[in-house]
Design a protein around this motif. Structure first.
Motif: not given
Ligand code: FAD
Length: 301
Positions: A91-115
Motif C-alpha cells: 500500500n506504499d505504491v500505487l501502480v497503473h499501466t497505460i496504453r496511449t490512445v488519445g488526448s489524456v493518455t498521450k499527455a500522461m506519457q510525457n509526465l516526469k518523476k516528481g509531477d
C-alpha cells in the motif's frame, strides 16, 4: 421456491455485489468526487505504446482489491479510468499501466518523476482471487488486459499453496506488444505455474507461438470442472475465450470478465458507462459471466 433463469441471474449478481461491497476498501483521504494529488515516483516505458507509472500514496497508504480501477486526472487535459496494475500487498505504491490512445493518455506519457496526477478511487468490483482458493485458476489476457489481471497473479502467487493448478494464457498482437516481458519470463520459469504466450503475427526472429490466444486453451493443463477463469482483453477476444473455455468444460458460472466502457464520473451518476442494465463503473468492471451473459453476447451494447 423455484427460480427462473432471469431471477437466478439476478441472484448470482446480487451475491457477487454483496461480496464485493464487503471487500471493497476505501481510505478517507481519497474521495469519490475530488481528485487527490499523488506524486509520480517512477515512470517507465513498457512497450512502444504503453507505460507504467508508480505513484506515491499519502502516508496512510492506498488499499485496493485486484481488478479495481482509479480515475486518473491530468490537470487541464482530462480524467480517465485506469485499472490498478500493482500488488495489493503493497500500500506504499500505487501502480497503473497505460496504453496511449488519445488526448489524456498521450499527455500522461510525457509526465516526469516528481509531477502530480489526480486520483479518485478505488472504484468497482474485483476479481475473485481470494474467493477462488481451492480451485484451479486460468487467467486469459489479451494485450493491455494483462494489466488489470496482474494484481490477481501477484495475489495467487503470494498464496500459491491455497490453489490447484495455475495457468496464465497471454496473447499480444506482435512480439513488440508483449507487456511485462521480464515478469512473464520469471513466471514462466517457475515450476508451480504454467505460462503460455502467443502473438497474432511475427517476423522470423520470433521463436514463440503464433495464433490467437484461444489456441492456447486446448494446450494448457487444468481440471475444467474445478477451474475459475478470469478473462480480460478486447471484447471479441473475451467472447471467443468464454466459448472455448466452455468447450473445455469450464462451467459458465466459474468465469469472470472485465468490461470497458467510456466513463466520466466513475461512481454511477452520469450513465456514460452503461452496459445493458448495469453501469460498468459501479456494477463492474469485473462481472461474473453468468450475470451478464444475455447482454454480453450482443455486440455494441
Ligand atoms: C474500468 C476501466 C479500466 C481501464 N483500465 C485501463 C488500463 O489499465 N490501462 C489502459 O491503458 N486503459 C484502460 N482503460 C481504457 C482507458 O480508460 C482509455 O483508453 C482512456 O480513457 C482513453 O482516454 P484518452 O483521453 O487517452 O483517449 P480518447 O481521446 O478519449 O479516445 C481515443 C480513442 O480511444 C477510444 N476509447 C476511449 N476510451 C475507450 C475505452 N474505454 N474502450 C475502448 N475505446 C476507448 C475512443 O473512442 C477513441 O477512438 C480502462 C477503461 C475502463 C472503463
Amino acid at each position: 421456491m423455484s427460480m427462473n433463469a432471469s431471477s437466478q441471474q439476478d441472484y448470482v449478481y446480487l451475491m457477487y455485489m454483496i461480496k464485493t461491497e464487503e471487500k471493497s476498501t476505501r481510505i478517507p483521504a481519497v474521495t469519490e468526487m475530488t481528485p487527490v494529488w499523488f506524486r509520480i515516483n517512477r515512470i517507465q516505458k513498457d512497450t512502444h505504446d504503453t507505460f507504467t507509472i508508480d505513484l506515491q500514496p499519502p502516508e496512510e497508504g492506498f488499499s485496493f482489491a485486484p481488478g479495481q480501477f482509479n480515475m486518473l486526472y491530468m490537470f487541464g487535459v482530462g480524467e480517465v479510468p485506469i485499472s490498478i496494475s500493482g500488488d495489493t500487498s503493497r500500500n506504499d505504491v500505487l501502480v497503473h499501466t497505460i496504453r496511449t490512445v488519445g488526448s489524456v493518455t498521450k499527455a500522461m506519457q510525457n509526465l516526469k518523476k516528481g509531477d502530480c496526477v489526480g486520483v479518485r478511487g478505488p472504484f468497482g468490483t474485483h476479481w475473485p482471487a481470494e474467493e477462488s482458493a481451492g480451485n484451479d485458476i486460468v487467467i486469459v489476457a489479451g494485450g493491455i488486459g494483462l494489466a488489470p489481471l496482474r494484481p490477481s497473479i501477484y495475489y495467487i502467487l503470494a498464496h500459491r499453496e491455497k490453489y490447484g493448478r495455475f495457468v496464465l494464457l497471454y496473447g499480444a498482437r506482435t512480439p513488440k506488444d508483449i507487456l511485462f516481458r521480464k515478469e512473464l519470463e520469471g513466471w514462466r520459469s517457475r515450476f508451480d505455474m504454467e505460462v503460455l504466450v502467443t502473438v497474432d503475427r511475427a517476423q522470423t526472429d520470433w521463436k514463440g507461438g503464433v495464433g490467437v490466444v484461444t489456441t492456447l486453451i486446448p494446450r494448457s493443463h487444468f481440471d475444467p470442472e474445478d477451474t475459475v477463469a478470469m478473462v480480460c482483453g478486447p471484447e471479441v477476444m473475451m467472447r471467443f475465450t468464454i466459448q472455448d473455455l466452455h468447450k473445455r468444460g469450464v462451467p459458465y458460472e466459474n468465469m469472470y470478465v472485465s468490461m470497458e466502457r467510456s466513463m466520466k464520473c466513475g461512481v454511477g451518476l452520469c450513465g456514460h458507462c452503461q452496459h445493458g442494465p448495469s453501469f460498468v463503473c459501479k456494477d463492474g468492471p469485473v462481472y461474473p459471466y453468468s450475470a451478464i451473459k444475455d447482454w454480453f453476447v450482443k455486440r455494441e451494447l
